[in-house]
Motif scaffolding. Structure first.
Motif, mmCIF file in Angstrom:
data_model
loop_
_atom_site.group_PDB
_atom_site.id
_atom_site.type_symbol
_atom_site.label_atom_id
_atom_site.label_comp_id
_atom_site.label_asym_id
_atom_site.label_seq_id
_atom_site.Cartn_x
_atom_site.Cartn_y
_atom_site.Cartn_z
ATOM 1 N N ARG A 137 36.160 15.582 22.741
ATOM 2 C CA ARG A 137 36.706 16.944 22.892
ATOM 3 C C ARG A 137 36.180 17.865 21.805
ATOM 4 O O ARG A 137 35.882 19.033 22.045
ATOM 5 C CB ARG A 137 38.247 16.895 22.891
ATOM 6 C CG ARG A 137 38.809 16.237 24.152
ATOM 7 C CD ARG A 137 40.263 16.590 24.383
ATOM 8 N NE ARG A 137 41.177 15.865 23.511
ATOM 9 C CZ ARG A 137 41.581 14.609 23.728
ATOM 10 N NH1 ARG A 137 41.154 13.934 24.771
ATOM 11 N NH2 ARG A 137 42.426 14.032 22.890
ATOM 12 N N ARG A 138 36.054 17.353 20.579
ATOM 13 C CA ARG A 138 35.512 18.164 19.471
ATOM 14 C C ARG A 138 34.017 18.430 19.699
ATOM 15 O O ARG A 138 33.519 19.519 19.400
ATOM 16 C CB ARG A 138 35.680 17.426 18.134
ATOM 17 C CG ARG A 138 37.090 16.957 17.861
ATOM 18 C CD ARG A 138 37.909 18.006 17.214
ATOM 19 N NE ARG A 138 37.312 18.443 15.955
ATOM 20 C CZ ARG A 138 37.975 19.098 15.030
ATOM 21 N NH1 ARG A 138 39.246 19.378 15.204
ATOM 22 N NH2 ARG A 138 37.380 19.497 13.927
ATOM 23 N N ILE A 139 33.315 17.417 20.200
ATOM 24 C CA ILE A 139 31.875 17.565 20.450
ATOM 25 C C ILE A 139 31.647 18.601 21.548
ATOM 26 O O ILE A 139 30.778 19.461 21.436
ATOM 27 C CB ILE A 139 31.242 16.213 20.835
ATOM 28 C CG1 ILE A 139 31.270 15.264 19.633
ATOM 29 C CG2 ILE A 139 29.812 16.386 21.328
ATOM 30 C CD1 ILE A 139 30.970 13.824 19.983
ATOM 31 N N LEU A 140 32.462 18.512 22.603
ATOM 32 C CA LEU A 140 32.337 19.459 23.725
ATOM 33 C C LEU A 140 32.448 20.898 23.212
ATOM 34 O O LEU A 140 31.599 21.752 23.502
ATOM 35 C CB LEU A 140 33.412 19.168 24.771
ATOM 36 C CG LEU A 140 33.381 19.987 26.050
ATOM 37 C CD1 LEU A 140 33.944 19.167 27.216
ATOM 38 C CD2 LEU A 140 34.174 21.282 25.950
ATOM 39 N N GLU A 141 33.482 21.140 22.404
ATOM 40 C CA GLU A 141 33.717 22.475 21.851
ATOM 41 C C GLU A 141 32.527 22.972 21.035
ATOM 42 O O GLU A 141 32.004 24.064 21.252
ATOM 43 C CB GLU A 141 34.903 22.367 20.888
ATOM 44 C CG GLU A 141 36.072 23.251 21.183
ATOM 45 C CD GLU A 141 37.175 22.926 20.177
ATOM 46 O OE1 GLU A 141 38.164 22.301 20.619
ATOM 47 O OE2 GLU A 141 37.021 23.257 18.970
ATOM 48 N N THR A 148 29.019 6.541 24.430
ATOM 49 C CA THR A 148 29.572 6.909 25.743
ATOM 50 C C THR A 148 31.078 7.187 25.773
ATOM 51 O O THR A 148 31.553 7.819 26.706
ATOM 52 C CB THR A 148 29.345 5.785 26.772
ATOM 53 O OG1 THR A 148 29.931 4.575 26.256
ATOM 54 C CG2 THR A 148 27.867 5.543 27.041
ATOM 55 N N HIS A 149 31.820 6.710 24.771
ATOM 56 C CA HIS A 149 33.273 6.794 24.915
ATOM 57 C C HIS A 149 33.842 8.200 24.704
ATOM 58 O O HIS A 149 35.032 8.423 24.911
ATOM 59 C CB HIS A 149 33.969 5.768 24.006
ATOM 60 C CG HIS A 149 34.003 4.386 24.622
ATOM 61 N ND1 HIS A 149 34.828 3.385 24.177
ATOM 62 C CD2 HIS A 149 33.308 3.853 25.660
ATOM 63 C CE1 HIS A 149 34.645 2.284 24.908
ATOM 64 N NE2 HIS A 149 33.715 2.543 25.804
ATOM 65 N N GLY A 150 32.986 9.152 24.334
ATOM 66 C CA GLY A 150 33.436 10.553 24.328
ATOM 67 C C GLY A 150 33.386 11.180 25.717
ATOM 68 O O GLY A 150 33.945 12.251 25.943
ATOM 69 N N ASN A 151 32.719 10.508 26.671
ATOM 70 C CA ASN A 151 32.517 11.075 28.019
ATOM 71 C C ASN A 151 33.770 11.664 28.681
ATOM 72 O O ASN A 151 33.684 12.718 29.327
ATOM 73 C CB ASN A 151 31.954 10.018 28.980
ATOM 74 C CG ASN A 151 30.456 9.785 28.820
ATOM 75 O OD1 ASN A 151 29.859 10.184 27.829
ATOM 76 N ND2 ASN A 151 29.844 9.122 29.781
ATOM 77 N N PRO A 152 34.946 10.994 28.564
ATOM 78 C CA PRO A 152 36.114 11.507 29.301
ATOM 79 C C PRO A 152 36.532 12.928 28.914
ATOM 80 O O PRO A 152 37.345 13.536 29.618
ATOM 81 C CB PRO A 152 37.222 10.494 28.955
ATOM 82 C CG PRO A 152 36.493 9.235 28.649
ATOM 83 C CD PRO A 152 35.231 9.681 27.957
ATOM 84 N N ALA A 153 35.986 13.478 27.822
ATOM 85 C CA ALA A 153 36.324 14.858 27.448
ATOM 86 C C ALA A 153 35.738 15.867 28.436
ATOM 87 O O ALA A 153 36.216 16.990 28.530
ATOM 88 C CB ALA A 153 35.811 15.147 26.040
ATOM 89 N N TRP A 154 34.693 15.475 29.178
ATOM 90 C CA TRP A 154 34.048 16.416 30.100
ATOM 91 C C TRP A 154 34.734 16.391 31.461
ATOM 92 O O TRP A 154 35.183 15.323 31.909
ATOM 93 C CB TRP A 154 32.557 16.104 30.233
ATOM 94 C CG TRP A 154 31.804 16.735 29.102
ATOM 95 C CD1 TRP A 154 31.183 17.947 29.116
ATOM 96 C CD2 TRP A 154 31.629 16.209 27.771
ATOM 97 N NE1 TRP A 154 30.640 18.207 27.870
ATOM 98 C CE2 TRP A 154 30.901 17.170 27.032
ATOM 99 C CE3 TRP A 154 32.034 15.042 27.122
ATOM 100 C CZ2 TRP A 154 30.563 16.992 25.692
ATOM 101 C CZ3 TRP A 154 31.698 14.863 25.777
ATOM 102 C CH2 TRP A 154 30.969 15.826 25.083
ATOM 103 N N PRO A 155 34.843 17.549 32.107
ATOM 104 C CA PRO A 155 35.566 17.604 33.385
ATOM 105 C C PRO A 155 34.867 16.777 34.468
ATOM 106 O O PRO A 155 33.642 16.645 34.455
ATOM 107 C CB PRO A 155 35.558 19.094 33.749
ATOM 108 C CG PRO A 155 34.516 19.725 32.906
ATOM 109 C CD PRO A 155 34.336 18.867 31.688
ATOM 110 N N ALA A 156 35.673 16.246 35.387
ATOM 111 C CA ALA A 156 35.120 15.485 36.516
ATOM 112 C C ALA A 156 34.129 16.375 37.246
ATOM 113 O O ALA A 156 34.323 17.582 37.358
ATOM 114 C CB ALA A 156 36.247 15.062 37.448
ATOM 115 N N GLY A 157 33.050 15.784 37.697
ATOM 116 C CA GLY A 157 32.038 16.573 38.402
ATOM 117 C C GLY A 157 30.869 16.961 37.517
ATOM 118 O O GLY A 157 29.834 17.407 38.010
ATOM 119 N N THR A 158 31.003 16.800 36.186
ATOM 120 C CA THR A 158 29.867 17.054 35.298
ATOM 121 C C THR A 158 28.787 16.006 35.605
ATOM 122 O O THR A 158 29.091 14.825 35.647
ATOM 123 C CB THR A 158 30.293 16.902 33.812
ATOM 124 O OG1 THR A 158 31.389 17.763 33.555
ATOM 125 C CG2 THR A 158 29.140 17.200 32.872
#
Ligand SMILES: [Zn+2]
Length: 312
Positions: A71-75, A98-108
């Protein structure tokens, strides 16, 4: 006496409370630097993250170790990358990429090799169930993949075995920047995942194909940004370890004898990487893995990917 015990207990309780806070802060702290006008690298607990700025928004390579970090990386990445995430690339299946992946919305769109997806299902299935299910790589390829987004070209290549049997490298074509994932550790001893198709013996050849790509700057999986010279330095080391183990096994030497006789020249400036009780990547680890592969005592898992079982 009673008072002293009380003070000690109070200190211990305070420390026990402080440890999770310390770990939390350590995990959410991110550092970043620019590589070119459009490319940034983010450093933190886990593999290095690359961010490419395009006219439409950010393209992100790897997502580190925890959803909260993601979530911090996404921001940060969407700020550096000029807008919403257009695509994520996972260089390989390991949790620290890979474990940061869930921060991105489905469909990315999440790009990876078919083999990375298969290893992830084989070795890390629990993480990718439930709420994380939609965050696993969904845009898969075997040899080569290209995205054109907002005036930029993002090319991913599978070039052979090394750290695992499914690692890709990503070339930001216009910027001539390459993210190698863990096919290249800069001045650090590497992790070597023989079980997931990694190969010390084939690694240097894979790097030869990496070096044939058109890039000037390199973002390694771990360690600071460097250039082609950094990759060559690592290639010399991995070739040396491979050769040393091959010769040693051919001479009938045991693992203990091989470790005791090791006399490498090309790892002078390398640092160890470790987490106590979990893993330690150092010279002995590299030699042990090379010996295990050369002696056939560790075999990769069989995968039923479209390319068939085993490894190329
Ligand atoms: Zn890795």
């Amino acid at each position: 006496m009673g008072r002293k015990v009380g003070v000690i207990a109070a200190v211990l309780i305070a420390l026990a409370g402080a440890l999770p806070v310390y770990l939390y802060i350590r995990v959410i702290l991110l550092d970043y630097e620019s590589v070119t006008d459009s490319v940034h690298v983010i450093y933190g607990v886990g593999g290095n993250v690359a961010v490419l700025r395009t006219q439409r928004g950010a393209v992100i390579v790897d997502t580190m170790s925890f959803p909260i970090q993601g979530r911090r990386i996404l921001e940060l990445a969407e700020r550096l990358g000029g807008g919403p995430t257009q695509a994520v690339v996972n260089t390989h299946y390991h949790a620290d990429h890979t474990h940061g992946n869930p921060a991105w919305p489905a469909g990315t769109p999440i790009v990876a090799t078919e083999r990375t997806r298969a290893y992830l299902e084989r070795f890390d299935p629990a993480f990718w169930e439930g709420s994380s299910e939609g965050s696993a790589p969904n845009d898969l390829f075997t040899d080569r993949h290209e995205l054109r987004i907002g005036g930029k070209t993002i090319r991913s290549y599978y070039l052979g075995r090394g750290h695992t049997g499914g690692d890709l490298v990503v070339l930001f074509v216009e910027d001539r920047v390459l993210h190698t994932g863990d096919l290249f550790f800069h001045r650090r001893y590497p992790g070597i995942d023989l079980e997931a198709g990694g190969s010390v013996q084939q690694w240097a050849e894979t790097l030869e194909r990496v070096l044939a790509l058109g890039f000037d700057k390199v973002i390694p999986g771990h360690g600071p940004v460097t250039d082609r010279g950094g990759v060559l330095e690592f290639q010399r080391f991995i070739a040396e370890v491979a050769e040393f183990a091959r010769v040693s096994v051919a001479a009938g030497k045991s693992l203990e004898e091989t470790l005791a006789a090791a006399n490498l020249e090309h790892d002078g400036a390398f640092e160890e990487m470790s987490i106590p009780f979990l893993f330690k990547f150092d010279r002995d680890f590299a030699i042990r893995r090379a010996w295990e592969e050369a002696s056939g005592s560790v075999q990769p898992v069989e995968l039923s990917t479209p390319e068939g079982p085993g490894n190329r």
